[in-house]
Each structure stands twice: as C-alpha cells, then as structure tokens.
Design a protein around this motif. Sequence first.
Motif, PDB file in Angstrom:
ATOM      1  N   PHE A  34       4.504 -12.438   3.493  1.00  0.00           N
ATOM      2  CA  PHE A  34       5.302 -11.399   2.831  1.00  0.00           C
ATOM      3  C   PHE A  34       6.566 -11.121   3.666  1.00  0.00           C
ATOM      4  N   HIS A  35       7.407 -12.145   3.790  1.00  0.00           N
ATOM      5  CA  HIS A  35       8.635 -12.005   4.569  1.00  0.00           C
ATOM      6  C   HIS A  35       9.514 -13.212   4.290  1.00  0.00           C
ATOM      7  N   ALA A  36      10.781 -13.123   4.664  1.00  0.00           N
ATOM      8  CA  ALA A  36      11.679 -14.273   4.556  1.00  0.00           C
ATOM      9  C   ALA A  36      11.211 -15.372   5.511  1.00  0.00           C
ATOM     10  N   VAL A  60       0.807  -5.847  13.614  1.00  0.00           N
ATOM     11  CA  VAL A  60       1.077  -4.488  13.123  1.00  0.00           C
ATOM     12  C   VAL A  60       1.859  -4.588  11.809  1.00  0.00           C
ATOM     13  N   GLY A  61       1.220  -4.094  10.727  1.00  0.00           N
ATOM     14  CA  GLY A  61       1.775  -4.262   9.385  1.00  0.00           C
ATOM     15  C   GLY A  61       1.412  -5.638   8.862  1.00  0.00           C
ATOM     16  N   SER A  62       0.110  -5.922   8.821  1.00  0.00           N
ATOM     17  CA  SER A  62      -0.381  -7.296   8.621  1.00  0.00           C
ATOM     18  C   SER A  62      -0.289  -7.774   7.178  1.00  0.00           C
ATOM     19  N   GLY A  63       0.000  -6.901   6.233  1.00  0.00           N
ATOM     20  CA  GLY A  63       0.203  -7.312   4.848  1.00  0.00           C
ATOM     21  C   GLY A  63      -0.988  -8.063   4.281  1.00  0.00           C
ATOM     22  N   LEU A  64      -0.736  -9.225   3.679  1.00  0.00           N
ATOM     23  CA  LEU A  64      -1.804 -10.013   3.059  1.00  0.00           C
ATOM     24  C   LEU A  64      -2.416 -11.006   4.043  1.00  0.00           C
ATOM     25  N   GLY A  66      -1.209 -13.594   5.911  1.00  0.00           N
ATOM     26  CA  GLY A  66      -0.772 -14.981   6.119  1.00  0.00           C
ATOM     27  C   GLY A  66      -0.374 -15.268   7.562  1.00  0.00           C
ATOM     28  N   PRO A  67       0.465 -14.417   8.171  1.00  0.00           N
ATOM     29  CA  PRO A  67       0.816 -14.666   9.577  1.00  0.00           C
ATOM     30  C   PRO A  67      -0.414 -14.682  10.492  1.00  0.00           C
ATOM     31  N   ALA A  68      -1.346 -13.782  10.269  1.00  0.00           N
ATOM     32  CA  ALA A  68      -2.546 -13.718  11.125  1.00  0.00           C
ATOM     33  C   ALA A  68      -3.347 -15.012  11.041  1.00  0.00           C
ATOM     34  N   VAL A  82      -3.493  -4.468  11.442  1.00  0.00           N
ATOM     35  CA  VAL A  82      -3.544  -3.089  10.928  1.00  0.00           C
ATOM     36  C   VAL A  82      -2.408  -2.902   9.937  1.00  0.00           C
ATOM     37  N   ASP A  83      -2.709  -2.154   8.894  1.00  0.00           N
ATOM     38  CA  ASP A  83      -1.721  -1.915   7.842  1.00  0.00           C
ATOM     39  C   ASP A  83      -2.109  -0.626   7.141  1.00  0.00           C
ATOM     40  N   ILE A  84      -1.099   0.087   6.612  1.00  0.00           N
ATOM     41  CA  ILE A  84      -1.408   1.374   5.977  1.00  0.00           C
ATOM     42  C   ILE A  84      -1.693   1.237   4.478  1.00  0.00           C
ATOM     43  N   THR A  85      -1.548   0.038   3.921  1.00  0.00           N
ATOM     44  CA  THR A  85      -1.735  -0.142   2.473  1.00  0.00           C
ATOM     45  C   THR A  85      -3.125  -0.720   2.204  1.00  0.00           C
ATOM     46  N   ALA A  87      -4.813  -1.726  -0.416  1.00  0.00           N
ATOM     47  CA  ALA A  87      -4.983  -2.925  -1.253  1.00  0.00           C
ATOM     48  C   ALA A  87      -4.605  -4.191  -0.482  1.00  0.00           C
ATOM     49  N   TYR A  88      -3.643  -4.095   0.415  1.00  0.00           N
ATOM     50  CA  TYR A  88      -3.255  -5.273   1.206  1.00  0.00           C
ATOM     51  C   TYR A  88      -4.342  -5.602   2.230  1.00  0.00           C
ATOM     52  N   VAL A  89      -4.904  -4.571   2.847  1.00  0.00           N
ATOM     53  CA  VAL A  89      -5.968  -4.803   3.833  1.00  0.00           C
ATOM     54  C   VAL A  89      -7.159  -5.484   3.147  1.00  0.00           C
ATOM     55  N   SER A 110      -5.060   1.252   8.973  1.00  0.00           N
ATOM     56  CA  SER A 110      -4.795   2.200  10.056  1.00  0.00           C
ATOM     57  C   SER A 110      -3.308   2.236  10.356  1.00  0.00           C
ATOM     58  N   ASP A 111      -2.850   3.401  10.715  1.00  0.00           N
ATOM     59  CA  ASP A 111      -1.525   3.527  11.324  1.00  0.00           C
ATOM     60  C   ASP A 111      -1.683   3.090  12.779  1.00  0.00           C
ATOM     61  N   ILE A 112      -0.645   2.513  13.349  1.00  0.00           N
ATOM     62  CA  ILE A 112      -0.754   2.058  14.747  1.00  0.00           C
ATOM     63  C   ILE A 112      -1.131   3.230  15.665  1.00  0.00           C
ATOM     64  N   THR A 125       4.949  -8.201  14.996  1.00  0.00           N
ATOM     65  CA  THR A 125       5.169  -7.410  13.801  1.00  0.00           C
ATOM     66  C   THR A 125       6.322  -8.050  13.028  1.00  0.00           C
ATOM     67  N   VAL A 126       6.078  -8.283  11.748  1.00  0.00           N
ATOM     68  CA  VAL A 126       6.992  -9.081  10.924  1.00  0.00           C
ATOM     69  C   VAL A 126       7.400  -8.285   9.687  1.00  0.00           C
ATOM     70  N   HIS A 127       8.687  -7.992   9.577  1.00  0.00           N
ATOM     71  CA  HIS A 127       9.230  -7.288   8.396  1.00  0.00           C
ATOM     72  C   HIS A 127       8.474  -5.988   8.124  1.00  0.00           C
ATOM     73  N   ASN A 131      10.535  -0.001   7.291  1.00  0.00           N
ATOM     74  CA  ASN A 131       9.882   1.174   6.697  1.00  0.00           C
ATOM     75  C   ASN A 131       9.633   2.298   7.702  1.00  0.00           C
ATOM     76  N   ILE A 132      10.004   2.068   8.954  1.00  0.00           N
ATOM     77  CA  ILE A 132       9.639   3.017  10.009  1.00  0.00           C
ATOM     78  C   ILE A 132      10.870   3.825  10.427  1.00  0.00           C
ATOM     79  N   GLU A 133      10.804   5.118  10.237  1.00  0.00           N
ATOM     80  CA  GLU A 133      11.962   5.955  10.584  1.00  0.00           C
ATOM     81  C   GLU A 133      12.066   6.116  12.097  1.00  0.00           C
TER      82      GLU A 133
HETATM   83  C1  LIG Z   1       7.107  -6.673   3.884  1.00  0.00           C
HETATM   84  S1  LIG Z   1       5.418  -6.421   4.246  1.00  0.00           S
HETATM   85  C2  LIG Z   1       5.139  -7.565   5.595  1.00  0.00           C
HETATM   86  C3  LIG Z   1       3.689  -7.932   5.749  1.00  0.00           C
HETATM   87  C4  LIG Z   1       3.367  -8.961   6.830  1.00  0.00           C
HETATM   88  N1  LIG Z   1       3.821  -8.508   8.123  1.00  0.00           N
HETATM   89  C5  LIG Z   1       3.979 -10.291   6.513  1.00  0.00           C
HETATM   90  O1  LIG Z   1       5.027 -10.604   7.079  1.00  0.00           O
HETATM   91  O2  LIG Z   1       3.416 -11.051   5.719  1.00  0.00           O
HETATM   92  C6  LIG Z   1       5.468  -4.852   5.089  1.00  0.00           C
HETATM   93  C7  LIG Z   1       4.097  -4.348   5.451  1.00  0.00           C
HETATM   94  O3  LIG Z   1       4.231  -3.246   6.346  1.00  0.00           O
HETATM   95  C8  LIG Z   1       3.223  -2.319   6.042  1.00  0.00           C
HETATM   96  N2  LIG Z   1       3.635  -1.037   6.608  1.00  0.00           N
HETATM   97  C9  LIG Z   1       4.658  -0.239   6.266  1.00  0.00           C
HETATM   98  N3  LIG Z   1       4.697   0.848   7.046  1.00  0.00           N
HETATM   99  C10 LIG Z   1       3.673   0.732   7.927  1.00  0.00           C
HETATM  100  C11 LIG Z   1       3.170   1.526   8.996  1.00  0.00           C
HETATM  101  N4  LIG Z   1       3.706   2.710   9.319  1.00  0.00           N
HETATM  102  N5  LIG Z   1       2.108   1.078   9.673  1.00  0.00           N
HETATM  103  C12 LIG Z   1       1.516  -0.107   9.357  1.00  0.00           C
HETATM  104  N6  LIG Z   1       1.932  -0.889   8.358  1.00  0.00           N
HETATM  105  C13 LIG Z   1       2.992  -0.478   7.653  1.00  0.00           C
HETATM  106  C14 LIG Z   1       3.137  -2.355   4.535  1.00  0.00           C
HETATM  107  O4  LIG Z   1       1.948  -1.816   4.042  1.00  0.00           O
HETATM  108  C15 LIG Z   1       3.272  -3.847   4.283  1.00  0.00           C
HETATM  109  O5  LIG Z   1       2.028  -4.484   4.320  1.00  0.00           O
END
Ligand SMILES: C[S@@+](CC[C@H](N)C(=O)[O-])C[C@H]1O[C@@H](n2cnc3c(N)ncnc32)[C@H](O)[C@@H]1O
Length: 261
Positions: A34-36, A60-64, A66-68, A82-85, A87-89, A110-112, A125-127, A131-133
């Motif tokens: 889930f990234h370029a 961190v933010g493992s999405g679906l 693939g990278p792992a 770890v990921d906050i979504t 359905a993705y986990v 989980s949040d980190i 951590t990839v893409h 989303n992180i302020e």
């Molecule tokens: C564009 S996807 C990238 C997923 C994965 N890293 C990849 O490259 O295939 C962004 C991911 O970041 C997760 N995400 C966004 N904010 C997050 C946070 N505060 N903590 C953990 N994951 C977060 C989203 O749920 C989503 O799975």
Amino acid sequence: MTYTETDIVTTVEQLTGASLSALPRTQWEDIDQFHAGGSEAIERLIPHLALTAGATALDVGSGLGGPARQIARATGCNVVGVDITTAYVEAAQALSDAAGLAERTRFFRSDIGALGHTGFDAAYTVHVQMNIEDKKVFYSEIARRLRPGARLAIFEVCRGADGELALPLPWSLDGTDSHLVTADELRDTVQSSGFTLLDWADESTWARQWFDDLGRRLAAGTAPATLPALLTDGPARMLNFAVATATGAVTLHRGAFTVTA
Ligand SMILES: C[S@@+](CC[C@H](N)C(=O)[O-])C[C@H]1O[C@@H](n2cnc3c(N)ncnc32)[C@H](O)[C@@H]1O
C-alpha cells in the motif's frame, strides 16, 4: 477518516474468484503493498535494516502486511506489525496465514504509543507519517521501542515545491488527515526524535516510472484484483498520487537512521 474499508479478504476473493490460499504469488503484490514503488521500494529499504535471521523488526503502520512478508522472507527475520485500522490488521493476518507466514509476521491493532513491547532489532515505516500530525512524538515512540544500535528505515511522502495537490489521495480522502511536510523537515524531525542519520535519498524519479508502468498494467486489465479496486475511491486516489509525484507536488524520500546512543 480515510481507511474505511471493511472485509478486505472477501473483496479480494470476490474479485479474483479464488480463495486466499489459492491466490497466485504474482497477484499478491498488486494487493498488499500500500505505497508507491511496490516491492522495489521495500527492496531498497532492506539493506539499511541490517536484519539477520531470527531478529525481530517492528513495522509501524503495517497496512495489509505486504512489506512485512517481503522483509520476513528476504531476511529470515520475524516482524511485528502495528496499525490503527482494524480491517487492515485482520486482512494482514489472514494474508500471512495463507502465505504460511503466520508465525513470523504478526499484526496487532495498536497505536505505537500503546505498544507494550520494546527491544526490537529494527523498525521501518512506509507511507504512514503523512497521517501523523505530531511526527516528533511518533518517531520518539518508535525510538523508545528499539534496542541500542537498532536501525530505522523509512519510505515516505513529502510536500514538494511545485504543483497542485488534488484530492482524494491514498492517505486522505478530504485533506483533514493529511499532514505533509517537506523532505528536509521530515529528516530533521526524525533526527531530533532520537535517531542519527545514515542515509537519505530522493526516490521520486524511479517512482514516477513505477506509476507509469502501473497505469499501463491497470489499463491492460490483466490483474483481477488490485489495490485501487479494494479502496474507497481507489482509482482516483492512485491517479492523484501519480500526478502529484509527476508534477513535483509530492516527493518520495527514503531514509535510514540508527538509534542515537
Ligand atoms: C498508505 S497505508 C501504508 C501501509 C503499509 N505501510 C504499506 O506500505 O503497505 C497507511 C497505513 O498507516 C496506518 N496508520 C495511519 N495512522 C496511523 C497511526 N497513528 N498509527 C499506526 N498506523 C497508522 C493506516 O491504518 C494504514 O494502514
């Protein structure tokens, strides 16, 4: 709220007409990266993680996932994602089960900041940071969970100098959860969060070519299931990302760091 998809495995199985366990290996990368840059982007991170068989990396933010799975296969390491979504986990774990990697790649909602484990041998951590302020808190929380000498590798989207940024984007449907900074700002933030810089590269040029190739493959319609087909407004999100990369509205940067002693 951008990551609203549910029951991703069912969608994949409906689109492909196959159960996950019967999905050809060639089809996976169209879905789970889930990234370029697809798997090539991860290939470029792997040497900087200095992982060996039996080590454990944090995604961190493992999405679906693939990278792992790619990193676990390439290095023999274990990965905790770890990921906050939710359905993705769930989808990441189901995909790993089907790939025979359930033991070596584990995913948690989980949040980190809430993750109890520490002592990881590396993190990546990839893409995600788009989303992180508060990026300083984000990277500081990662640093706290690494053993001394561990590496951090990132592949991230940054604000460029040129071009309009049209919505929706893969990481933001309406712009309210998009927090882009320039590449210099991102690198400096990671460094001020407990990391020492090892390597920093602008990867935008080859990523533009990757988007061109992806566009050609999608237009040819040869892949029954692709990431854009799984995402809400997926084709428009990917197209806007490709255009933003082509015009310079965003840049793609790879960085490698080590925990500051
Ligand atoms: C564009 S996807 C990238 C997923 C994965 N890293 C990849 O490259 O295939 C962004 C991911 O970041 C997760 N995400 C966004 N904010 C997050 C946070 N505060 N903590 C953990 N994951 C977060 C989203 O749920 C989503 O799975």
